[in-house]
Design an enzyme around this catalytic site. Structure first.
Site: not given
Length: 389
Positions: A119, A144-146, A198, A202, A244, A246, A254, A258
């Site tokens: 990024t 991508l997701r961790e 990008k 994010n 959604n 919490p 990221c 970002d």
């Protein structure tokens, strides 16, 4: 089979290397010898069950090295996935690792297409094209997701590539050839537009996290049922029942960096939402800490520092800022986290025995509820309403 080099073996680089090595000859390069040895021993450098499975069961053409001459000399495609972090002193990403890699590639290889996956600030790719007087530098953002990085490459939400169209179309074909998803949406854009996509993507996700956290703040402050409110709001199909739940605030690789970069990009441009997202996240962590302090615990146990389940990433985890506030209020903190091998981290004691951890903690703090805490749920503090990330 294409000859491809992937530079950097974090979540982005490791997942790209495994993805592409299904049908291409891939070399991964990293300055960390330990990571290189892990890959050559068919072990992942990041926590990702899909990557583990592919390395152990698939016939992949993947090797790793620390040597630039081996990695850069022959490939047709070189993908840069080195880390770029936000620098609060300059108000911009530190892109020195990316720039250094581009310099090395140019010296070793005159033909390879260079794909930036890191990024970067808006306008960075164009500046590199101009500096090195070459049209073979492209930018392709990752989404991508961790813990789900390889899955998100196998089933991408979209593929975006920018730069010289001939090269961009070629790289899109390479990615689609190793994906499992059919009919993948793809988009060709100008490099600066791709960089903006990008950052705005994010930042929007961070805004959604911040919104539901502020909803949760309100419910807690007014003694209302946050679960019912979030559930009712999310039943609107225009809003949706996702992203959604919490939390103690957004964190990880990221979103923190970002959103701050996006705020810097808006310098001189009218805005109020972008800055509010960053400020909201700070206030959320402060509010959570204050809620904990009001319970007057002597010893607070932190159950895992990582932001998400199935992740070993401690970087910019929101719980760390909460811990700092508690520490300043003279509350003792102990940590239980199986991913930490040391006896202490960030000057806090790490307890490896879960039973002992539970017994010494007056209050246990966890971003996400685990079944391991069922026997002491009466002293658990969490804002996890839906038992998911």
């Amino acid at each position: 089979m294409k000859r491809i080099t992937v530079v950097g073996t974090g979540y982005v680089g490791m997942s790209m290397a495994v993805l592409l090595s299904q049908k291409n000859d891939v070399t991964a390069i990293d300055i960390d010898k330990k990571r290189v040895n892990q890959i050559n021993d068919k072990k992942s450098t990041v926590k990702d069950s899909d990557i583990d499975e592919f390395l152990s069961k698939k016939d992949l053409s993947l090797n790793a090295t620390t040597e630039k001459s081996i990695a850069y000399k022959d490939p047709e495609i070189i993908i840069i996935a080195t880390p770029t972090d936000y620098n609060p002193e300059t108000n911009y990403f530190n892109t020195s690792s990316v720039e250094s890699v581009i310099q090395d590639i140019v010296e070793f290889n005159e033909k390879a297409i260079i794909i930036i996956k890191s990024t970067v600030p808006i306008g960075f790719t164009k500046s590199m094209i101009k500096k090195y007087r070459t049209d073979r530098i492209l930018f392709s953002p990752e989404f991508l997701r961790e813990g789900k990085a390889l899955h998100d490459n196998l089933y991408p939400s979209r593929i975006i590539v920018s730069g010289k169209k001939e090269y961009a179309k070629f790289f899109i074909r390479v990615l689609k050839n190793v994906a499992l998803k059919n009919n993948i949406d793809h988009l060709y854009t100008d490099p600066s537009e791709a960089e903006a996509i990008k950052l705005f993507s994010n930042t929007y996700l961070a805004m959604r996290v911040a919104f539901f956290n502020e909803l949760d703040n309100y419910a807690m402050f007014k003694n209302l049922d946050a679960y019912s409110i979030v559930k009712g709001v999310s039943l609107d199909p225009r809003i949706g029942d996702f992203y959604n739940n919490p939390s103690f605030g957004y964190g990880g690789y990221c979103l923190p960096k970002d959103t701050m970069q996006m705020q810097a990009e808006f310098s001189g441009t009218p805005q109020s939402i972008i800055g509010a997202i960053v400020e909201s996240n700070k206030l959320r962590k402060k509010f959570v800490a204050e809620c904990i302090i009001k319970k007057s615990p002597s010893v607070v146990g932190i159950f895992q520092i990582a932001m998400k389940s199935n992740s070993d990433n401690h970087r910019a985890s929101s719980i760390i800022d909460v811990m700092d506030i508690l520490n300043k209020n003279s509350i003792k903190i102990v940590i239980y986290d199986p991913s930490i091998n040391n006896k202490n981290i960030l000057d806090y004691e790490v307890i490896s025995d879960l039973k002992l951890f539970k017994s010494v903690s007056d209050l246990i703090i966890t971003n996400r509820i685990s079944n391991e805490l069922n026997d002491c749920i009466h002293k658990v503090f969490s804002r996890d309403l839906f038992n998911n990330d």
